[in-house]
Write a protein that holds these residues in place. Structure first.
Motif, PDB file in Angstrom:
ATOM      1  N   PHE A   1      46.060  14.746  40.836  1.00 17.20           N
ATOM      2  CA  PHE A   1      45.138  16.049  40.103  1.00 17.20           C
ATOM      3  C   PHE A   1      44.040  15.353  40.731  1.00 17.20           C
ATOM      4  O   PHE A   1      43.362  15.056  41.458  1.00 17.20           O
ATOM      5  N   PHE A   2      43.599  17.187  41.019  1.00 12.41           N
ATOM      6  CA  PHE A   2      42.757  17.660  41.392  1.00 12.41           C
ATOM      7  C   PHE A   2      41.498  18.818  41.290  1.00 12.41           C
ATOM      8  O   PHE A   2      41.816  19.632  40.105  1.00 12.41           O
ATOM      9  N   PRO A   3      40.031  18.646  41.157  1.00 15.18           N
ATOM     10  CA  PRO A   3      39.461  19.676  40.956  1.00 15.18           C
ATOM     11  C   PRO A   3      40.105  21.350  40.940  1.00 15.18           C
ATOM     12  O   PRO A   3      40.735  21.371  42.143  1.00 15.18           O
ATOM     13  N   ALA A   4      39.435  21.797  40.361  1.00 18.04           N
ATOM     14  CA  ALA A   4      39.932  23.297  40.437  1.00 18.04           C
ATOM     15  C   ALA A   4      39.434  24.236  40.916  1.00 18.04           C
ATOM     16  O   ALA A   4      40.254  25.367  41.569  1.00 18.04           O
ATOM     17  N   LYS A   5      38.353  23.862  41.855  1.00 17.68           N
ATOM     18  CA  LYS A   5      38.403  24.731  42.725  1.00 17.68           C
ATOM     19  C   LYS A   5      39.702  25.115  43.968  1.00 17.68           C
ATOM     20  O   LYS A   5      39.644  25.515  44.546  1.00 17.68           O
ATOM     21  N   TYR A   6      40.161  23.903  44.362  1.00 15.34           N
ATOM     22  CA  TYR A   6      40.982  23.754  45.539  1.00 15.34           C
ATOM     23  C   TYR A   6      42.465  25.490  45.224  1.00 15.34           C
ATOM     24  O   TYR A   6      42.887  26.353  46.205  1.00 15.34           O
ATOM     25  N   VAL A   7      42.434  25.270  43.991  1.00 17.27           N
ATOM     26  CA  VAL A   7      43.645  26.167  43.392  1.00 17.27           C
ATOM     27  C   VAL A   7      42.483  27.502  43.378  1.00 17.27           C
ATOM     28  O   VAL A   7      43.779  28.570  43.305  1.00 17.27           O
ATOM     29  N   THR A   8      41.038  27.455  43.264  1.00 18.68           N
ATOM     30  CA  THR A   8      40.854  28.434  42.916  1.00 18.68           C
ATOM     31  C   THR A   8      40.793  29.522  44.647  1.00 18.68           C
ATOM     32  O   THR A   8      40.573  30.954  44.666  1.00 18.68           O
ATOM     33  N   LYS A   9      40.698  28.101  45.599  1.00 16.62           N
ATOM     34  CA  LYS A   9      40.495  28.940  46.720  1.00 16.62           C
ATOM     35  C   LYS A   9      41.570  29.337  47.631  1.00 16.62           C
ATOM     36  O   LYS A   9      41.646  30.548  47.772  1.00 16.62           O
ATOM     37  N   TYR A  10      42.874  28.612  47.007  1.00 16.10           N
ATOM     38  CA  TYR A  10      43.975  29.425  47.159  1.00 16.10           C
ATOM     39  C   TYR A  10      44.440  30.689  46.813  1.00 16.10           C
ATOM     40  O   TYR A  10      45.435  31.350  47.511  1.00 16.10           O
ATOM     41  N   LEU A  11      44.342  30.810  45.234  1.00 13.87           N
ATOM     42  CA  LEU A  11      44.841  32.291  44.759  1.00 13.87           C
ATOM     43  C   LEU A  11      43.576  33.459  45.138  1.00 13.87           C
ATOM     44  O   LEU A  11      44.365  34.345  45.276  1.00 13.87           O
ATOM     45  N   GLU A  12      42.523  32.960  46.279  1.00 16.00           N
ATOM     46  CA  GLU A  12      41.676  33.799  46.644  1.00 16.00           C
ATOM     47  C   GLU A  12      42.504  34.193  47.768  1.00 16.00           C
ATOM     48  O   GLU A  12      42.497  35.358  48.452  1.00 16.00           O
ATOM     49  N   ASP A  13      42.328  33.080  48.863  1.00 12.50           N
ATOM     50  CA  ASP A  13      43.181  33.830  49.957  1.00 12.50           C
ATOM     51  C   ASP A  13      44.665  34.428  49.678  1.00 12.50           C
ATOM     52  O   ASP A  13      44.788  34.729  50.696  1.00 12.50           O
ATOM     53  N   TYR A  14      45.678  34.075  48.706  1.00 14.83           N
ATOM     54  CA  TYR A  14      46.269  34.434  48.571  1.00 14.83           C
ATOM     55  C   TYR A  14      46.482  35.886  48.658  1.00 14.83           C
ATOM     56  O   TYR A  14      47.234  36.872  48.898  1.00 14.83           O
ATOM     57  N   ALA A  15      45.681  36.118  48.001  1.00 19.06           N
ATOM     58  CA  ALA A  15      45.028  37.608  47.785  1.00 19.06           C
ATOM     59  C   ALA A  15      44.556  38.598  48.916  1.00 19.06           C
ATOM     60  O   ALA A  15      44.495  39.820  48.000  1.00 19.06           O
ATOM     61  N   ASP A  16      44.027  37.876  49.496  1.00 22.82           N
ATOM     62  CA  ASP A  16      43.153  38.461  50.541  1.00 22.82           C
ATOM     63  C   ASP A  16      44.332  38.587  52.096  1.00 22.82           C
ATOM     64  O   ASP A  16      44.921  39.702  52.926  1.00 22.82           O
ATOM     65  N   ASN A  17      45.674  37.413  52.013  1.00 23.12           N
ATOM     66  CA  ASN A  17      45.688  37.360  52.959  1.00 23.12           C
ATOM     67  C   ASN A  17      47.573  38.272  52.703  1.00 23.12           C
ATOM     68  O   ASN A  17      48.096  38.559  53.193  1.00 23.12           O
ATOM     69  N   HIS A  18      47.869  38.724  51.631  1.00 27.86           N
ATOM     70  CA  HIS A  18      49.177  39.625  51.341  1.00 27.86           C
ATOM     71  C   HIS A  18      48.811  40.533  51.119  1.00 27.86           C
ATOM     72  O   HIS A  18      48.125  41.215  49.916  1.00 27.86           O
ATOM     73  N   VAL A  19      48.774  41.681  52.217  1.00 26.14           N
ATOM     74  CA  VAL A  19      48.705  43.420  53.057  1.00 26.14           C
ATOM     75  C   VAL A  19      50.173  43.820  52.335  1.00 26.14           C
ATOM     76  O   VAL A  19      50.987  43.647  53.377  1.00 26.14           O
ATOM     77  N   TYR A  20      50.622  44.814  51.380  1.00 26.05           N
ATOM     78  CA  TYR A  20      51.245  45.515  51.578  1.00 26.05           C
ATOM     79  C   TYR A  20      50.845  47.234  51.778  1.00 26.05           C
ATOM     80  O   TYR A  20      49.425  47.738  51.135  1.00 26.05           O
ATOM     81  N   ALA A  21      51.008  47.674  52.908  1.00 28.30           N
ATOM     82  CA  ALA A  21      50.854  48.848  53.260  1.00 28.30           C
ATOM     83  C   ALA A  21      48.966  49.462  52.964  1.00 28.30           C
ATOM     84  O   ALA A  21      48.478  50.364  52.093  1.00 28.30           O
ATOM     85  N   ASP A  22      49.012  48.657  53.800  1.00 23.38           N
ATOM     86  CA  ASP A  22      47.034  48.484  54.270  1.00 23.38           C
ATOM     87  C   ASP A  22      46.308  48.300  53.070  1.00 23.38           C
ATOM     88  O   ASP A  22      45.321  48.416  53.413  1.00 23.38           O
ATOM     89  N   ARG A  23      46.659  47.888  51.911  1.00 28.37           N
ATOM     90  CA  ARG A  23      46.331  47.069  51.126  1.00 28.37           C
ATOM     91  C   ARG A  23      46.346  45.534  50.421  1.00 28.37           C
ATOM     92  O   ARG A  23      47.583  45.614  49.789  1.00 28.37           O
ATOM     93  N   SER A  24      45.651  45.004  50.331  1.00 33.02           N
ATOM     94  CA  SER A  24      45.729  43.676  50.124  1.00 33.02           C
ATOM     95  C   SER A  24      45.722  43.925  48.248  1.00 33.02           C
ATOM     96  O   SER A  24      45.331  44.908  48.412  1.00 33.02           O
ATOM     97  N   ILE A  25      46.521  42.525  47.847  1.00 32.63           N
ATOM     98  CA  ILE A  25      46.409  42.288  46.741  1.00 32.63           C
ATOM     99  C   ILE A  25      45.494  42.200  45.641  1.00 32.63           C
ATOM    100  O   ILE A  25      45.339  42.939  44.822  1.00 32.63           O
ATOM    101  N   ARG A  26      44.244  41.757  46.346  1.00 31.38           N
ATOM    102  CA  ARG A  26      43.082  41.531  45.802  1.00 31.38           C
ATOM    103  C   ARG A  26      41.887  43.434  45.678  1.00 31.38           C
ATOM    104  O   ARG A  26      41.545  44.186  44.805  1.00 31.38           O
ATOM    105  N   ASP A  27      42.669  44.468  46.854  1.00 31.70           N
ATOM    106  CA  ASP A  27      42.499  45.991  46.402  1.00 31.70           C
ATOM    107  C   ASP A  27      42.779  46.313  45.337  1.00 31.70           C
ATOM    108  O   ASP A  27      42.156  47.169  45.171  1.00 31.70           O
TER     109      ASP A  27
END
Length: 262
Positions: free
Chosen positions: A21-47
């Motif tokens: 078990f570990f603090p939620a900040k690790y999952v938060t950073k993981y999801l943030e990075d995932y949304a920024d690093n996955h780009v489709y048709a020049d748009r990331s998931i975050r966009d």
């Protein structure tokens, strides 16, 4: 359970890893990075995400779905208030997927004279994104409820140096049972122990396939006695580890958190 198959979750530091078990900040950073690093048709998931929006209406116009949304305005302690609406916008698409979950609407009980209460009322749904505990104006926190969400708020508030009062009604199901983090046998933590095919056989559930062993365990006299014995031992072990009645706990009323049913 906390990662996508195409991107592993980085291991937390050993200092912050407690039996897996570990603090939620690790999952938060993981999801943030995932949304920024996955780009489709020049748009990331975050966009493609519109945060802090409330859906007012959904309608069909010709072959398109039209979703009318309003941007919420930030109110006290960084919580977004649905009563103070911001700018509106419409989204149009040929396909519509509704994935709001089963419990996205907070259940807030009605309190007598609530309007006369001068304090701030916050639901656990908005607790994580608020600046509630960081405010020096908040010194006393009263938490209503006895399940995991309430326990999380109580722990976080006490850790932040607040005076905490925990209220659990007597005619409800009572406080949730507390289990140790450490797992049994080859399993690191309690979650790994519980989420196995073997353990699932001892839980009477409609989602467990019916076979000869489940029928024996839950439909025969010998099987039911064995299951009752097994859970009674588990319950006794957890109560010993929790040690609800220790002297320092009684001072703060922790002894009242002991479940009154097996």
């Amino acid at each position: 359970m906390a990662e996508f198959s195409d991107r592993p979750l980085p291991e937390p530091s050993k200092e912050e890893d407690y039996y897996g078990f570990f603090p939620a900040k690790y999952v938060t950073k993981y999801l943030e990075d995932y949304a920024d690093n996955h780009v489709y048709a020049d748009r990331s998931i975050r966009d493609r995400i519109r945060f802090d929006c409330h859906i007012n209406a959904i309608r069909k116009e010709d072959d398109l779905w039209v979703v009318s949304a309003v941007r919420k305005k930030e109110s006290r302690y960084g919580v977004f208030d649905g009563d103070e609406n911001g700018p509106t916008c419409d989204f149009r698409a040929p396909k519509l997927m509704v994935a709001t979950g089963l419990s996205s609407l907070p259940a807030i009980p009605e309190f007598p004279d609530r309007k006369a209460f001068k304090g701030f009322v916050l639901h656990h749904k908005d607790f994580g994104q608020s600046a509630f505990l960081a405010s020096s104006d908040v010194q006393h926190v009263c938490v209503i409820g006895g399940a995991k969400s309430a326990a999380d708020v109580v722990y976080a508030s006490a850790k932040a140096g607040k005076t905490v009062s925990w209220i659990i009604r007597q005619n409800g199901s009572g406080p949730s049972a507390l289990a140790p983090a450490k797992g049994s046998g080859p399993y690191r933590n309690a979650n790994e122990t519980l989420y196995t095919r073997m353990t699932s056989l001892f839980n009477p559930s409609p989602y467990v396939p019916q076979m000869w062993v489940t029928k024996f365990l839950h439909q025969s006299r010998i099987g039911r006695k064995f299951v009752a014995f097994l859970w009674a031992r588990t319950d006794a072990k957890n109560r010993r580890l929790a040690d609800y009645g220790r002297p320092d706990g009684r001072i703060n009323g922790f002894d009242k958190l002991a479940p009154d049913t097996p």
